[in-house]
Design a protein around this motif. Structure first.
Motif, PDB file in Angstrom:
ATOM      1  N   UNK A  84       0.784  -1.235  -0.051  1.00 27.38           N
ATOM      2  CA  UNK A  84       0.149   0.110  -0.083  1.00 27.38           C
ATOM      3  C   UNK A  84       0.835   1.464  -0.059  1.00 27.38           C
ATOM      4  N   UNK A  85       1.791   1.355   0.858  1.00 30.98           N
ATOM      5  CA  UNK A  85       2.772   2.301   0.861  1.00 30.98           C
ATOM      6  C   UNK A  85       3.429   2.585  -0.463  1.00 30.98           C
ATOM      7  N   UNK A  86       3.910   1.689  -1.261  1.00 31.18           N
ATOM      8  CA  UNK A  86       4.577   1.837  -2.346  1.00 31.18           C
ATOM      9  C   UNK A  86       3.689   1.834  -3.918  1.00 31.18           C
ATOM     10  N   UNK A  87       2.334   1.874  -3.378  1.00 33.20           N
ATOM     11  CA  UNK A  87       1.281   1.815  -4.322  1.00 33.20           C
ATOM     12  C   UNK A  87       1.352   0.712  -5.328  1.00 33.20           C
ATOM     13  N   UNK A  88       1.365  -0.722  -4.757  1.00 32.86           N
ATOM     14  CA  UNK A  88       1.563  -1.816  -5.258  1.00 32.86           C
ATOM     15  C   UNK A  88       0.307  -2.688  -5.216  1.00 32.86           C
ATOM     16  N   UNK A  89      -0.540  -2.195  -4.407  1.00 32.49           N
ATOM     17  CA  UNK A  89      -2.048  -2.851  -4.138  1.00 32.49           C
ATOM     18  C   UNK A  89      -2.870  -1.684  -3.990  1.00 32.49           C
ATOM     19  N   UNK A  90      -4.347  -2.306  -4.183  1.00 33.24           N
ATOM     20  CA  UNK A  90      -5.285  -1.167  -3.920  1.00 33.24           C
ATOM     21  C   UNK A  90      -5.867  -1.869  -2.494  1.00 33.24           C
ATOM     22  N   UNK A  91      -6.218  -0.857  -1.641  1.00 31.77           N
ATOM     23  CA  UNK A  91      -6.815  -1.117  -0.318  1.00 31.77           C
ATOM     24  C   UNK A  91      -8.063  -1.862  -0.532  1.00 31.77           C
ATOM     25  N   UNK A  92      -9.192  -1.469  -1.173  1.00 36.56           N
ATOM     26  CA  UNK A  92     -10.131  -2.120  -1.259  1.00 36.56           C
ATOM     27  C   UNK A  92     -10.230  -3.572  -2.068  1.00 36.56           C
ATOM     28  N   UNK A  93      -9.170  -3.496  -3.125  1.00 41.71           N
ATOM     29  CA  UNK A  93      -8.991  -4.834  -3.738  1.00 41.71           C
ATOM     30  C   UNK A  93      -8.386  -5.992  -2.564  1.00 41.71           C
ATOM     31  N   UNK A  94      -7.400  -5.289  -1.578  1.00 42.88           N
ATOM     32  CA  UNK A  94      -6.709  -6.007  -0.713  1.00 42.88           C
ATOM     33  C   UNK A  94      -7.818  -6.578   0.412  1.00 42.88           C
ATOM     34  N   UNK A  95      -8.887  -5.693   0.674  1.00 45.85           N
ATOM     35  CA  UNK A  95      -9.641  -6.133   1.761  1.00 45.85           C
ATOM     36  C   UNK A  95     -10.632  -7.015   1.084  1.00 45.85           C
ATOM     37  N   UNK A  96     -11.071  -7.016  -0.103  1.00 40.64           N
ATOM     38  CA  UNK A  96     -11.730  -8.036  -0.678  1.00 40.64           C
ATOM     39  C   UNK A  96     -10.896  -9.411  -0.852  1.00 40.64           C
ATOM     40  N   UNK A  97      -9.702  -9.417  -1.305  1.00 40.85           N
ATOM     41  CA  UNK A  97      -9.052 -10.591  -1.507  1.00 40.85           C
ATOM     42  C   UNK A  97      -8.771 -11.365   0.002  1.00 40.85           C
ATOM     43  N   UNK A  98      -8.715 -10.504   1.185  1.00 39.74           N
ATOM     44  CA  UNK A  98      -8.583 -11.284   2.495  1.00 39.74           C
ATOM     45  C   UNK A  98      -9.878 -11.914   2.778  1.00 39.74           C
ATOM     46  N   UNK A  99     -11.036 -11.185   2.479  1.00 40.81           N
ATOM     47  CA  UNK A  99     -12.131 -11.880   3.059  1.00 40.81           C
ATOM     48  C   UNK A  99     -12.582 -13.103   2.089  1.00 40.81           C
ATOM     49  N   UNK A 100     -12.264 -12.817   0.886  1.00 38.15           N
ATOM     50  CA  UNK A 100     -12.680 -13.921  -0.067  1.00 38.15           C
ATOM     51  C   UNK A 100     -11.835 -15.168   0.153  1.00 38.15           C
ATOM     52  N   UNK A 101     -10.412 -15.074   0.259  1.00 37.55           N
ATOM     53  CA  UNK A 101      -9.552 -16.416   0.557  1.00 37.55           C
ATOM     54  C   UNK A 101      -9.738 -16.961   1.800  1.00 37.55           C
ATOM     55  N   UNK A 102     -10.056 -16.028   2.894  1.00 37.21           N
ATOM     56  CA  UNK A 102     -10.003 -16.546   4.348  1.00 37.21           C
ATOM     57  C   UNK A 102     -11.560 -17.210   4.287  1.00 37.21           C
ATOM     58  N   UNK A 103     -12.763 -16.701   3.651  1.00 39.10           N
ATOM     59  CA  UNK A 103     -14.115 -17.405   3.785  1.00 39.10           C
ATOM     60  C   UNK A 103     -13.766 -18.624   3.017  1.00 39.10           C
ATOM     61  N   UNK A 104     -13.239 -18.682   1.964  1.00 36.88           N
ATOM     62  CA  UNK A 104     -13.030 -19.837   1.023  1.00 36.88           C
ATOM     63  C   UNK A 104     -12.325 -21.241   1.760  1.00 36.88           C
ATOM     64  N   UNK A 105     -11.025 -20.501   2.385  1.00 30.52           N
ATOM     65  CA  UNK A 105     -10.444 -21.506   2.929  1.00 30.52           C
ATOM     66  C   UNK A 105     -11.086 -21.921   4.423  1.00 30.52           C
ATOM     67  N   UNK A 106     -11.917 -21.384   4.939  1.00 28.99           N
ATOM     68  CA  UNK A 106     -12.566 -21.611   6.435  1.00 28.99           C
ATOM     69  C   UNK A 106     -13.727 -22.691   5.655  1.00 28.99           C
ATOM     70  N   UNK A 107     -14.457 -22.308   4.689  1.00 27.41           N
ATOM     71  CA  UNK A 107     -15.426 -23.361   4.296  1.00 27.41           C
ATOM     72  C   UNK A 107     -14.786 -24.763   3.846  1.00 27.41           C
TER      73      UNK A 107
END
Length: 770
Positions: free
Chosen positions: A210-233
Motif C-alpha cells: 500500500x505504501x509503494x502503491x503496489x496494491x489497492x486497499x479495497x482489492x486487498x480487503x476483498x482478497x482477504x475476505x474472499x480467501x479466508x472465507x473460502x479457506x474456512x469453508x
C-alpha cells in the motif's frame, strides 16, 4: 532455468532415498498419507487413536496422496530392482510396497516444492525482463539452493509448513509478476488452511504494498475476505469428514499456540535465535554475501522494486515472529529462497562494481569456492542425518532378527523414543509373513504381555526383558583426525574423520526368568570387594516363637507358584541376614533382616497352609537377591485351589504366573491330553486373554483421552450451539458429507485435490487490473 531445477529436484530425491524416515513433528501428515493410500475406512485412521494435542488439516495429505498414486505407477516399474539397490536381505522384498509409498509421498512433496520454487524464481527473472542480469541472478540463486542442506532437505518432508511454503512460493511468484491481488488470494488461503503464521508475513507485505502503491486497499480487503472465507469453508468441509466432527483445524491451532501460548511447552528460545542460529545454519554462505552487500553495495537494499519490497517484508516477518517464545527453523523457511535471490543479486552487483578484471575473477572464484565448501558440508549433514533416525532402521533390524531366528506371532512394543525417531505406519504395518505385530499403545500397565520391546531406555525394562540387538545412532564427530591432518599437512589422517555413534534403540526379548538382570552388553557380574555373608541359623520352636513375637510388622514381597509336586515361594530380600525359619506339615514361620541405608529392617510372616506339606523334603535356597522356598506337597499331584487356609490372601502375597504349572487336562474320554492339544488350547486362551486385555486398555485409553480433551474442542462446540447447530444437526451434516464421498477416503482426497488445483490454477492464470 529448467535444467537447474531438474538438478535441484534430483538432489532432493537423493536426500529422500538416503534418509526416507520421518520425525515426530511429521508423524501426523505422514500417517494421514499412509491411511488415505491404504485404509478404506475413516474409523481406522491413526489420528482417531492418537489424535495429538491439536487437530491438523488433511488437505495437504489429500493432495500429496493423489500425486503419490500417480508416482507409484512409475515406482512399480523398478520394484523388482529395488532390493538389489538397497543391498538388503530377501525379506525386504515384502516391504517394498510400503517403502516405495513412503519414498513416493516424499518425492511428490519434493516435486511440488521444486515446481513452486521454479515459478517464483522465473517470476524474478521476468521482472528483469529476461536480461543477462536476471538470468545470472536466477542461476546463482539456484546454485545457492543446490549447495545448501536444510532447505532442500526440508522441502521434501511432510510438514504443514512445507505445504504452506509451496503456496507461498507461488504467491511470491505472482507478486513479482505484478499480480498482487492473486498473491494475497493464495497467501490468505494458505494461512487459513495450513499455517496461520503466514498472516504475520501477509501483514507487512500488504502494508508495504500500500505504501509503494503496489496494491489497492479495497482489492486487498476483498482478497482477504474472499480467501479466508473460502479457506474456512473448504477446510471445514474436508476436515470435518476426516475428524468425524465439525471443526476448522487451523482455528484451533491458532487458539492453542497464540491465545493460550501453549507452544512454549515444546521449548523456548531467545528473541535473537532466528538471526544468530536458525538463518545462519540454514542459509550458510548466503548470510556472508548479504553482510558483504552491506559493505560494498548498501544502496541495493533500498530499492523500491517489488522484489525488494518482498525482501523487506520477509525480514519484518522474521523479526515479528521472533516475539513468539517457541522457535523452530521450519517456521521461517518461507523466506529462505527470498534471501537466496537477494544474495545472488548482491554477488552480481559486487562483481560488476569493480572495473578490474582480476578483482572480478577473484570474486567469482570466491563465489564458486564457497559453493564447493557448502556442497561438501551439505553432504556431511545428510550422512549425519541418515544416522539420526534409529527408530525406522530398528524396525527393519528387528524384522531381520525375527526372520533369521524364524520367530513368528510375536507382540512387539515400541516406546515413545522409537516412534518419535523414524517410525511411521509405512514401516510399522508393512507386510510380514511371520505375523509379528508392532504396537505403540499408550497406558501399558504390564509389559510382560509383549514378547519384544523396542526402547531407548533399556534400564526401564531390564527386570522383564533382556537386550538382544542394539541399533546405533549419530553421536557426534571425531574431529581429532581432521586437526592432525591440517596441522601436519598429512591428508592420510583425514581417514580418522569419522562419526561417533551411541546406542539409539535397544531391542529387548522377554526373559524366561524375569528375575535375571543383565546390561545390554551382558557384562559379567562384578564381585563385591567385601565378602557378603548370608547367615542361616536354625532355632528351636520356643526361641523362634519368642523371636517372631518380638519382631516388627514389616512384611516382605512374596510370590508363589504351584507345580504338580511342590510350591515355589519367593521372598524378595536383598542381602538377607539372620534368616530363621521353621516348617511343619501345616504351618511355616519366617524371620530375616535386611540392611538398607544404614538401617536394619526385620521381616517376618506366619502362614497356615491349605493342605499338608512334607517338611522333610522341603528346602530353602538363599541367594543375594532373594530367598526361595521349595515346599513339597504331602500328596503329589493334588492341586490346591489356594496356598493358604484363609480364603483372602494377604496383600504382600502375589502369584508368579511365569513359574505356574497348570494341572493336566483330560479330554471327554478321561484321557490326559497330549502336548500338542494342550499347546493349541493354551495359545487360544492366551490370545483370547490378550485381545480382551487390549480392548479393555484401548477403551481405558480412549476414555482418558476423552477426559483430557483440549479446551478448544469445548469452545468450538459452544460456538456451534450459539449459531444454532446442535449435536443432532451436526451429526446430520457429517452424515450428508460422508454420503457425498461414499465414505471413501480416496474419493474425498480426489475431490480435495481437484478443488485445490482449480483454486491455485485459477489465480495463477487470471489477469487482474486494479
Amino acid at each position: 532455468m529448467t535444467v537447474y531445477y531438474i538438478f535441484i529436484f534430483i538432489h532432493m530425491v537423493i536426500y529422500v532415498i538416503i534418509c526416507p524416515f520421518t520425525k515426530v513433528e511429521e508423524s501426523f501428515p505422514i500417517q494421514g498419507i499412509h491411511d488415505i493410500l491404504n485404509v478404506k475406512n475413516f474409523t481406522y485412521f491413526d489420528h482417531h487413536e492418537f489424535p495429538g494435542p491439536i487437530p491438523r488439516t488433511f488437505i495437504g495429505q489429500s493432495f500429496i496422496s493423489i500425486v503419490t498414486l500417480v508416482l507409484m505407477k512409475f515406482y512399480s516399474l523398478i520394484q523388482s530392482n529395488l532390493s538389489s539397490l538397497l543391498n538388503t536381505d530377501s525379506f525386504l522384498s515384502q516391504e517394498i510396497k510400503s517403502l516405495c509409498q513412503l519414498i513416493g509421498a516424499r518425492t511428490a512433496i519434493a516435486l511440488i516444492s521444486t515446481l513452486s520454487l521454479g515459478y517464483f524464481t522465473n517470476g524474478v527473472l521476468l521482472s528483469y525482463k529476461n536480461s543477462a542480469k536476471g538470468k545470472s541472478i536466477a542461476m546463482m540463486s539456484s546454485l545457492f539452493l543446490l549447495c545448501q542442506f536444510h532447505l532442500p532437505f526440508y522441502l521434501s518432508r511432510p510438514l504443514p509448513n512445507i505445504f504452506a511454503a509451496s503456496l507461498a512460493f507461488i504467491a511470491f511468484g505472482l507478486y513479482v509478476r505484478k499480480q498482487s491481488f492473486n498473491c494475497f488470494m493464495i497467501l490468505g488461503f494458505a494461512a487459513t488452511v495450513f499455517r496461520s503464521e503466514l498472516f504475520v508475513l501477509i501483514a507487512p507485505l500488504a502494508l508495504l504494498s500500500l505504501v509503494f502503491n503496489y496494491a489497492n486497499i479495497f482489492a486487498g480487503i476483498f482478497a482477504a475476505l474472499t480467501s479466508i472465507s473460502f479457506g474456512l469453508v473448504y477446510s471445514g468441509v474436508v476436515d470435518s469428514v476426516f475428524w468425524n466432527r465439525l471443526l476448522i483445524p487451523e482455528l484451533e491451532v491458532f487458539y492453542f499456540n497464540t491465545i493460550l501460548n501453549k507452544s512454549k511447552e515444546w521449548g523456548t528460545s531467545p528473541f535473537y535465535w532466528y538471526f544468530t542460529n536458525a538463518l545462519p545454519r540454514a542459509q550458510g554462505i548466503v548470510i556472508c554475501w548479504l553482510i558483504a552487500g552491506l559493505i560494498f553495495c548498501p544502496a541495493l537494499y533500498f530499492k523500491k522494486t517489488r522484489f525488494h519490497v518482498l525482501c523487506l517484508a520477509s525480514l519484518l516477518f522474521v523479526t515479528f515472529y521472533s516475539f513468539l517464545p517457541h522457535k523452530e527453523l521450519r517456521f521461517i523457511l518461507y523466506v529462505c529462497p527470498v534471501f537466496n535471490l537477494l544474495a545472488a543479486e548482491v554477488v552480481y552487483s559486487i562483481v560488476h562494481s569493480f572495473k578490474s578484471s582480476f578483482l572480478k575473477f577473484f570474486i567469482r572464484l570466491m563465489y564458486f569456492g564457497l559453493l564447493a565448501c557448502s556442497l561438501l558440508l551439505s553432504q556431511f549433514f545428510i550422512l549425519a542425518s541418515k544416522e539420526n533416525y534409529p527408530g525406522g532402521m530398528a524396525i527393519y533390524t528387528m524384522k531381520n532378527y525375527l526372520k533369521n531366528h524364524q520367530i513368528s506371532n510375536q507382540q512387539i512394543f515400541m516406546d515413545a523414543h522409537v516412534t518419535m525417531n523414524g517410525v511411521s505406519r509405512f514401516v510399522q504395518y508393512g507386510p510380514d509373513s511371520l505375523n509379528n505385530t508392532f504396537s505403540k499403545a499408550d497406558y501399558v500397565e504390564d509389559f510382560t504381555v509383549y514378547d519384544f520391546i523396542m526402547t531407548g531406555d533399556w534400564k526401564k525394562y531390564e527386570n522383564t526383558h533382556q537386550t538382544v540387538v542394539i541399533e546405533s545412532q549419530f553421536g557426534g564427530v571425531n574431529r581429532t583426525g581432521v586437526l592432525l591432518g591440517i596441522k601436519n599437512l598429512d591428508f592420510k589422517h583425514l581417514n580418522y574423520y569419522k562419526f561417533k555413534y551411541r546406542p539409539g534403540v535397544f531391542m529387548m526379548k522377554k526373559r524366561e526368568n524375569i528375575y535375571q538382570k543383565d546390561s545390554p552388553k551382558s557384562p559379567s557380574k562384578k564381585t563385591s570387594s567385601k565378602k557378603e555373608i548370608i547367615e542361616q541359623i536354625q532355632f528351636d520352636d520356643d526361641e523362634l516363637n519368642k523371636l517372631y513375637n518380638s519382631s516388627s510388622n514389616y512384611r516382605p514381597n512374596l510370590k508363589w507358584s504351584q507345580k504338580a509336586e511342590k510350591f515355589i515361594l519367593t521372598c524378595s530380600i536383598h542381602l538377607a541376614k539372620n534368616v530363621h525359619y521353621r516348617f511343619s506339615s501345616r504351618q511355616m514361620i519366617f524371620i530375616a533382616s535386611e540392611k538398607k541405608r544404614r538401617k536394619e529392617k526385620t521381616y517376618s510372616f506366619d502362614f497356615t497352609f491349605f493342605d499338608a506339606i512334607n517338611p522333610e523334603l522341603s528346602k530353602v535356597d538363599i541367594k543375594k537377591e532373594k530367598i526361595t522356598f521349595h515346599l513339597y506337597k504331602e500328596n503329589e499331584g493334588n492341586y490346591w485351589p489356594r496356598l493358604l487356609k484363609q480364603k483372602k490372601p494377604p496383600a504382600y502375597l502375589k502369584i508368579s504366573w511365569e513359574d505356574w504349572e497348570d494341572p493336566p487336562e483330560l479330554d471327554d474320554w478321561g484321557v490326559e491330553k497330549d502336548d500338542d492339544e494342550l499347546e493349541e488350547e493354551r495359545e487360544a486362551k492366551r490370545l483370547s486373554k490378550e485381545l480382551k486385555e487390549r480392548e479393555e486398555k484401548r477403551q481405558k485409553r480412549l476414555k482418558a483421552l476423552k477426559a483430557k480433551e483440549h479446551p478448544t474442542k469445548e469452545i468450538i462446540n459452544d460456538l456451534w450451539i450459539k449459531i444454532g447447530l446442535s449435536i443432532s444437526k451436526r451429526e446430520a451434516v457429517l452424515s450428508f458429507l460422508k454420503e457425498c464421498v461414499q465414505d471413501s477416503p480416496q474419493l474425498l482426497s480426489l475431490y480435495s485435490f481437484i478443488i485445490l488445483t482449480i483454486y491455485v490454477f485459477f489465480w495463477i492464470t487470471i489477469k487482474t487490473n486494479h
